[in-house]
Write a protein that holds these residues in place. Structure first.
Motif, PDB file in Angstrom:
ATOM      1  N   UNK A  71       7.390  16.176 -26.098  1.00 23.12           N
ATOM      2  CA  UNK A  71       8.715  15.706 -26.501  1.00 23.12           C
ATOM      3  C   UNK A  71       9.774  16.046 -25.462  1.00 23.12           C
ATOM      4  N   UNK A  72       9.722  17.292 -24.961  1.00 18.52           N
ATOM      5  CA  UNK A  72      10.743  17.742 -24.013  1.00 18.52           C
ATOM      6  C   UNK A  72      10.719  16.923 -22.734  1.00 18.52           C
ATOM      7  N   UNK A  73       9.527  16.725 -22.161  1.00 19.10           N
ATOM      8  CA  UNK A  73       9.431  15.993 -20.905  1.00 19.10           C
ATOM      9  C   UNK A  73       9.915  14.560 -21.069  1.00 19.10           C
ATOM     10  N   UNK A  76       2.627  14.961 -13.528  1.00 21.75           N
ATOM     11  CA  UNK A  76       1.556  15.737 -14.164  1.00 21.75           C
ATOM     12  C   UNK A  76       1.793  17.228 -13.958  1.00 21.75           C
ATOM     13  N   UNK A  77       2.145  17.600 -12.731  1.00 24.56           N
ATOM     14  CA  UNK A  77       2.400  19.009 -12.452  1.00 24.56           C
ATOM     15  C   UNK A  77       3.628  19.508 -13.209  1.00 24.56           C
ATOM     16  N   UNK A  78       4.633  18.649 -13.349  1.00 23.88           N
ATOM     17  CA  UNK A  78       5.828  19.021 -14.113  1.00 23.88           C
ATOM     18  C   UNK A  78       5.462  19.318 -15.563  1.00 23.88           C
ATOM     19  N   UNK A  79       4.688  18.417 -16.183  1.00 24.12           N
ATOM     20  CA  UNK A  79       4.275  18.632 -17.570  1.00 24.12           C
ATOM     21  C   UNK A  79       3.422  19.886 -17.697  1.00 24.12           C
ATOM     22  N   UNK A 138       0.829  -1.200   0.000  1.00 23.23           N
ATOM     23  CA  UNK A 138       0.000   0.000   0.000  1.00 23.23           C
ATOM     24  C   UNK A 138       0.866   1.253   0.000  1.00 23.23           C
ATOM     25  N   UNK A 139       1.918   1.254   0.827  1.00 21.15           N
ATOM     26  CA  UNK A 139       2.834   2.391   0.865  1.00 21.15           C
ATOM     27  C   UNK A 139       3.480   2.596  -0.497  1.00 21.15           C
ATOM     28  N   UNK A 140       3.882   1.511  -1.141  1.00 20.36           N
ATOM     29  CA  UNK A 140       4.489   1.595  -2.470  1.00 20.36           C
ATOM     30  C   UNK A 140       3.518   2.212  -3.467  1.00 20.36           C
ATOM     31  N   UNK A 141       2.248   1.799  -3.413  1.00 17.59           N
ATOM     32  CA  UNK A 141       1.243   2.332  -4.335  1.00 17.59           C
ATOM     33  C   UNK A 141       1.014   3.817  -4.109  1.00 17.59           C
ATOM     34  N   UNK A 142       0.996   4.235  -2.854  1.00 19.77           N
ATOM     35  CA  UNK A 142       0.800   5.652  -2.534  1.00 19.77           C
ATOM     36  C   UNK A 142       1.956   6.487  -3.081  1.00 19.77           C
ATOM     37  N   UNK A 143       3.181   5.979  -2.960  1.00 18.52           N
ATOM     38  CA  UNK A 143       4.346   6.714  -3.468  1.00 18.52           C
ATOM     39  C   UNK A 143       4.282   6.822  -4.992  1.00 18.52           C
ATOM     40  N   UNK A 144       3.821   5.762  -5.665  1.00 14.94           N
ATOM     41  CA  UNK A 144       3.675   5.818  -7.128  1.00 14.94           C
ATOM     42  C   UNK A 144       2.647   6.872  -7.526  1.00 14.94           C
ATOM     43  N   UNK A 145       1.514   6.896  -6.837  1.00 17.64           N
ATOM     44  CA  UNK A 145       0.488   7.899  -7.147  1.00 17.64           C
ATOM     45  C   UNK A 145       1.017   9.311  -6.902  1.00 17.64           C
ATOM     46  N   UNK A 146       1.802   9.489  -5.837  1.00 20.47           N
ATOM     47  CA  UNK A 146       2.412  10.796  -5.570  1.00 20.47           C
ATOM     48  C   UNK A 146       3.394  11.163  -6.681  1.00 20.47           C
ATOM     49  N   UNK A 147       4.117  10.162  -7.203  1.00 20.79           N
ATOM     50  CA  UNK A 147       5.055  10.401  -8.299  1.00 20.79           C
ATOM     51  C   UNK A 147       4.315  10.857  -9.549  1.00 20.79           C
ATOM     52  N   UNK A 148       3.195  10.241  -9.850  1.00 19.68           N
ATOM     53  CA  UNK A 148       2.408  10.655 -11.016  1.00 19.68           C
ATOM     54  C   UNK A 148       1.876  12.071 -10.847  1.00 19.68           C
ATOM     55  N   UNK A 149       1.482  12.417  -9.620  1.00 19.24           N
ATOM     56  CA  UNK A 149       1.049  13.790  -9.359  1.00 19.24           C
ATOM     57  C   UNK A 149       2.173  14.772  -9.665  1.00 19.24           C
ATOM     58  N   UNK A 150       3.383  14.414  -9.256  1.00 17.10           N
ATOM     59  CA  UNK A 150       4.552  15.245  -9.537  1.00 17.10           C
ATOM     60  C   UNK A 150       4.800  15.375 -11.034  1.00 17.10           C
ATOM     61  N   UNK A 203      12.989  23.754 -19.523  1.00 21.87           N
ATOM     62  CA  UNK A 203      13.989  22.703 -19.377  1.00 21.87           C
ATOM     63  C   UNK A 203      14.260  22.410 -17.910  1.00 21.87           C
ATOM     64  N   UNK A 204      14.456  23.455 -17.120  1.00 22.79           N
ATOM     65  CA  UNK A 204      14.801  23.238 -15.721  1.00 22.79           C
ATOM     66  C   UNK A 204      13.632  22.642 -14.949  1.00 22.79           C
ATOM     67  N   UNK A 205      12.415  23.025 -15.294  1.00 25.44           N
ATOM     68  CA  UNK A 205      11.243  22.407 -14.664  1.00 25.44           C
ATOM     69  C   UNK A 205      11.206  20.914 -14.983  1.00 25.44           C
ATOM     70  N   UNK A 206      11.438  20.576 -16.258  1.00 26.29           N
ATOM     71  CA  UNK A 206      11.422  19.174 -16.673  1.00 26.29           C
ATOM     72  C   UNK A 206      12.540  18.388 -16.001  1.00 26.29           C
ATOM     73  N   UNK A 207      13.725  18.981 -15.879  1.00 32.92           N
ATOM     74  CA  UNK A 207      14.870  18.295 -15.263  1.00 32.92           C
ATOM     75  C   UNK A 207      14.589  18.002 -13.792  1.00 32.92           C
ATOM     76  N   UNK A 208      14.154  19.013 -13.054  1.00 29.40           N
ATOM     77  CA  UNK A 208      13.920  18.839 -11.621  1.00 29.40           C
ATOM     78  C   UNK A 208      12.785  17.846 -11.377  1.00 29.40           C
ATOM     79  N   UNK A 209      11.660  18.015 -12.088  1.00 31.52           N
ATOM     80  CA  UNK A 209      10.529  17.119 -11.891  1.00 31.52           C
ATOM     81  C   UNK A 209      10.850  15.681 -12.257  1.00 31.52           C
TER      82      UNK A 209
END
Length: 315
Positions: free
Chosen positions: A122-124, A61-64, A47-59, A192-198
């Motif tokens: 393409x950039x992301x 999406x916001x990066x894109x 469950x913890x692993x799944x929550x971290x994956x969902x948080x990663x997708x949120x990150x 570019x920097x947003x894409x790199x950091x995210x």
């Protein structure tokens, strides 16, 4: 008639997409079921692993979405999430261009300019690939990469960083050589920097989620801590490496088989698990990640298909 043909094509494409995803799930479930006797599941870790994956997708999406905004375009978060999850389903169709193309087309339909829609997709994806290899090197697992590839990763990072400065000069040089005016789209440095950091943060959180999954799955675990040991950075490295191998193996939908083979080889090479343990974890992680990836996009597609059509009075 043209509109009906477009709708029919979208329905057929959606059906094929869901068929590919479902066939992958069925095939993977049969493999997991044969190994079920050797599993020692700890659901809190899963469950913890799944929550971290969902948080990663949120990150991600916001990066894109922020990259799109760097091109002076606006995209609501929920709209961006819908586009991201539905286009993500296209990774299960052989060939990797479908996902990027779907993201660009859906973004244009949402009102994003063609340059921002295509350029951001393409950039992301490009930055994510380079950042992934950079993470493998930075985590001290460069031995997983072919000799000399570290230099290539460094050169690629430098090229990405210099792209906003290079593009105008490349356009001027091309104009002089051809005698024609060639205008390349402006690439904001902030994009570019947003894409790199995210992307970099996402690779680390993906690896953390994978380590939590290993703690919940590997046999012989006691108290929720897997017997397989190793530094967290090594777990991050093997996940990034295997994911990149699967992504770059174009014929395989979703990196199927290629990612699992690379994962087993990397885990055994770094002594994170025995070959048997690594094989079980590779199969389970494939099923686990496929369910997490397919479920949101499928629900969105089904929700759109089941939504009642507007009545004549509302038109």
């Amino acid at each position: 008639m043209k509109r009906r043909l477009i709708v029919a094509a979208e329905i057929v494409a959606g059906a094929l997409l869901l068929w590919f995803a479902a066939s992958r799930l069925i095939a993977q479930w049969e493999q997991v079921r044969t190994q079920a006797a050797d599993l020692d599941l700890h659901w809190w870790w899963i469950l913890l692993s799944s929550i971290v994956v969902l948080a990663t997708w949120t990150l991600l999406i916001e990066t894109w979405r922020r990259v799109v905004e760097a091109w002076q375009n606006e995209l609501a978060w929920m709209t961006a999430a819908r586009i991201w999850f539905v286009s993500n389903l296209w990774r299960y169709v052989p060939g990797k261009v479908w996902q990027i193309g779907a993201m660009g087309v859906m973004a244009q339909r949402a009102g994003v300019s063609p340059v921002a829609a295509t350029g951001s997709a393409l950039l992301v994806n490009l930055v994510s690939l380079i950042a992934g290899f950079g993470v493998v090197v930075a985590t001290g697992a460069g031995a997983l990469l072919p000799r000399g590839s570290v230099v290539g990763v460094v050169a690629a990072v430098a090229a990405i960083a210099a792209t906003p400065w290079l593009l105008p000069r490349v356009a001027r040089l091309a104009s002089r050589v051809t005698g024609r005016t060639i205008a390349l789209p402006v690439l904001p440095a902030s994009a570019i920097w947003i894409a790199v950091v995210g992307s970099t943060l996402a690779w680390f959180t993906y690896g953390i989620a994978f380590r939590a999954l290993a703690a919940g799955v590997l046999p012989g675990a006691a108290g929720g801590v897997a017997t397989a040991d190793g530094h967290l950075l090594q777990w991050i490295a093997v996940y990034c490496f295997s994911y990149l191998v699967g992504y770059l193996f174009l014929p395989a939908p979703g990196g199927l088989v290629a990612r699992e083979v690379a994962l087993v080889a990397a885990m055994t090479q770094l002594n994170l698990a025995t070959e048997a343990q690594a094989t079980i974890l590779a199969i389970v992680s494939r099923l686990w990640l496929t369910v997490l990836e397919v479920a949101p996009g499928t629900l969105i597609l089904l929700g759109g298909a089941l939504r009642p059509a507007p009545s004549d009075r509302s038109r």
